[in-house]
Design an enzyme around this catalytic site. Structure first.
Site, PDB file in Angstrom:
ATOM      1  N   HIS A  92     -50.793 -41.947  17.594  1.00  0.00           N
ATOM      2  CA  HIS A  92     -51.512 -42.083  16.325  1.00  0.00           C
ATOM      3  C   HIS A  92     -51.377 -43.509  15.777  1.00  0.00           C
ATOM      4  O   HIS A  92     -52.361 -44.113  15.332  1.00  0.00           O
ATOM      5  CB  HIS A  92     -50.976 -41.086  15.298  1.00  0.00           C
ATOM      6  CG  HIS A  92     -51.439 -39.686  15.519  1.00  0.00           C
ATOM      7  ND1 HIS A  92     -50.831 -38.824  16.391  1.00  0.00           N
ATOM      8  CD2 HIS A  92     -52.466 -38.983  14.962  1.00  0.00           C
ATOM      9  CE1 HIS A  92     -51.458 -37.666  16.370  1.00  0.00           C
ATOM     10  NE2 HIS A  92     -52.449 -37.722  15.513  1.00  0.00           N
ATOM     11  N   GLN A 130     -55.166 -38.642   2.445  1.00  0.00           N
ATOM     12  CA  GLN A 130     -54.848 -39.839   3.226  1.00  0.00           C
ATOM     13  C   GLN A 130     -56.066 -40.733   3.401  1.00  0.00           C
ATOM     14  O   GLN A 130     -55.942 -41.965   3.396  1.00  0.00           O
ATOM     15  CB  GLN A 130     -54.300 -39.444   4.591  1.00  0.00           C
ATOM     16  CG  GLN A 130     -52.859 -38.982   4.599  1.00  0.00           C
ATOM     17  CD  GLN A 130     -52.377 -38.653   5.996  1.00  0.00           C
ATOM     18  OE1 GLN A 130     -52.934 -39.117   6.988  1.00  0.00           O
ATOM     19  NE2 GLN A 130     -51.337 -37.852   6.081  1.00  0.00           N
ATOM     20  N   ASP A 164     -47.823 -44.130  11.223  1.00  0.00           N
ATOM     21  CA  ASP A 164     -49.276 -44.340  11.258  1.00  0.00           C
ATOM     22  C   ASP A 164     -49.899 -44.181   9.877  1.00  0.00           C
ATOM     23  O   ASP A 164     -50.876 -44.842   9.538  1.00  0.00           O
ATOM     24  CB  ASP A 164     -49.940 -43.399  12.260  1.00  0.00           C
ATOM     25  CG  ASP A 164     -49.833 -41.930  11.874  1.00  0.00           C
ATOM     26  OD1 ASP A 164     -50.744 -41.422  11.221  1.00  0.00           O
ATOM     27  OD2 ASP A 164     -48.830 -41.296  12.236  1.00  0.00           O
ATOM     28  N   GLN A 165     -49.315 -43.317   9.027  1.00  0.00           N
ATOM     29  CA  GLN A 165     -49.849 -43.118   7.674  1.00  0.00           C
ATOM     30  C   GLN A 165     -49.684 -44.362   6.802  1.00  0.00           C
ATOM     31  O   GLN A 165     -50.438 -44.575   5.853  1.00  0.00           O
ATOM     32  CB  GLN A 165     -49.142 -41.943   7.003  1.00  0.00           C
ATOM     33  CG  GLN A 165     -49.291 -40.621   7.727  1.00  0.00           C
ATOM     34  CD  GLN A 165     -48.454 -39.517   7.099  1.00  0.00           C
ATOM     35  OE1 GLN A 165     -48.436 -39.355   5.874  1.00  0.00           O
ATOM     36  NE2 GLN A 165     -47.743 -38.764   7.917  1.00  0.00           N
ATOM     37  N   HIS A 208     -43.690 -39.931  12.064  1.00  0.00           N
ATOM     38  CA  HIS A 208     -44.954 -39.430  11.529  1.00  0.00           C
ATOM     39  C   HIS A 208     -45.475 -40.316  10.391  1.00  0.00           C
ATOM     40  O   HIS A 208     -46.683 -40.459  10.214  1.00  0.00           O
ATOM     41  CB  HIS A 208     -44.782 -38.000  11.038  1.00  0.00           C
ATOM     42  CG  HIS A 208     -44.290 -37.069  12.107  1.00  0.00           C
ATOM     43  ND1 HIS A 208     -45.050 -36.730  13.195  1.00  0.00           N
ATOM     44  CD2 HIS A 208     -43.088 -36.437  12.262  1.00  0.00           C
ATOM     45  CE1 HIS A 208     -44.363 -35.905  13.976  1.00  0.00           C
ATOM     46  NE2 HIS A 208     -43.168 -35.716  13.434  1.00  0.00           N
ATOM     47  N   LEU A 209     -44.579 -40.909   9.629  1.00  0.00           N
ATOM     48  CA  LEU A 209     -45.000 -41.770   8.526  1.00  0.00           C
ATOM     49  C   LEU A 209     -45.576 -43.086   9.028  1.00  0.00           C
ATOM     50  O   LEU A 209     -46.407 -43.693   8.347  1.00  0.00           O
ATOM     51  CB  LEU A 209     -43.821 -42.057   7.588  1.00  0.00           C
ATOM     52  CG  LEU A 209     -44.135 -42.898   6.345  1.00  0.00           C
ATOM     53  CD1 LEU A 209     -45.146 -42.195   5.450  1.00  0.00           C
ATOM     54  CD2 LEU A 209     -42.869 -43.220   5.569  1.00  0.00           C
TER      55      LEU A 209
END
Length: 331
Positions: A300, A100, A279-280, A276-277
């Site tokens: 996050h 990441q 912030d990525q 969860h995705l």
């Protein structure tokens, strides 16, 4: 020289990895202080140093403070270029989290990374989630990302190995994937365990998904032998997914159900991506533009938005029934 308070917001390793990646992409040197100050073991760990090394190797950066336990780091990027790098976390530290940090720079300049460590460890997405969910939405936008899982690695021995190659391309703005026509993918993995472990994980995950949604499922098994013993289950559909890891004494059915329930939280929400995705995906959003919605504003994601502002990218989440993120990279 930017100075970033490493204890801001979520205040963990994500802030360090993201700050280093943004420094390399923008060419702005950065000093990060108070690194993981509120954690039980503050300062840098092996996984963070591996991430810093991967980014630094792509842009010939000057670094001070990159050692275990360090609470301050200065990163001075050079000129980024395609590099073929090898990085060893040295522990079962998360390979996906190292990727990441390196990925935004690789999307802009290309690169190849061979990395050893943990492919499925706690408090991290599995390598399968990264491949099918994060890399999946980037591929849909035009990125060329090739991931090979050479060996799987579990806590505490590690021993996993992944090769990822990114081809430099002009990537257009990132928009949501239409997953209405897609089945749910289930990847059930095990190492040094009887075949029935992966079977039971997958069956439990599929039952939970079909009972709740009626979506058809496709199942992929990956059973191996290797340095470490463990199991995982990853469930995904488009830009949403969930994953869970096994542990001694935890029934395989529970692992599959945990992965399914994690994914269902996204599947049953009208937002474009799972929580969860979100912030990525924010750094690629800042680099290439686009928009997406998420179920909630996580700590996050809020921390990454703050960090992006320090580097000149203003993404202001708009809260409603879902949370909208958008950025015009050409403005």
């Amino acid at each position: 020289m930017l100075t970033i308070n490493g204890s801001y917001g979520e205040g963990g390793g994500q802030l360090v990895r993201t700050a280093v990646g943004l420094s390399a992409v923008t060419g702005k040197p950065v000093t990060i202080t108070n690194i993981r100050a509120a954690r039980k073991k503050p300062g840098l760990a092996a996984q963070h140093i591996a991430a810093i090394s991967a980014v630094a190797g792509t842009c010939s950066a000057g670094i001070t403070g990159a050692k275990i336990g360090s609470r301050s780091l200065t990163f001075s990027p050079g000129e980024p270029e395609y590099q073929d790098l090898t990085v060893n976390v040295g522990t079962a530290g998360s390979i996906p989290l190292v990727i990441q940090a390196w990925l935004p720079l690789a999307l802009c300049y290309g690169g190849r990374l061979r990395i050893s460590g943990g492919t499925e460890v706690n408090r991290s997405p599995t390598i399968d989630y990264l491949d099918h969910v994060l890399a999946g939405i980037l591929r849909a936008a035009g990125a060329q990302i090739i991931i090979e899982i050479v060996k799987r690695g579990y806590y505490p021995e590690g021993g996993g190995e992944v090769i990822i190659e990114v081809v430099k391309k002009n990537i257009p703005p990132i928009f949501p994937i239409n997953a209405n026509h897609l089945p749910v993918g289930i990847i059930s993995c095990s190492s040094n365990l009887p075949d029935h472990v992966a079977n039971r994980q997958a069956s439990a995950a599929a039952l939970a998904i079909t009972s709740e949604t009626g979506f058809p499922c496709t199942i992929e098994y990956d059973r191996r032998t290797g340095k470490s013993t463990g199991s995982s289950c990853t469930v995904y559909r488009g830009a949403k997914g969930g994953c869970a890891n096994g542990r001694p004494g935890l029934p395989a059915e529970v692992v599959g159900e945990n992965a399914a329930h994690s994914a269902l939280a996204g599947f049953l929400n009208p937002a474009d991506v799972d929580m969860h995705l979100s912030d990525q995906l924010l750094v690629p959003l800042a680099l290439f533009g686009g928009e997406f919605t998420a179920p909630v504003l996580t700590s996050h994601a809020d921390t990454v938005c703050w960090l992006l502002r320090q580097f000149g990218y203003t993404i202001a989440p708009r809260k409603g029934a879902t949370v909208e993120f958008s950025y015009d990279a050409g403005a």
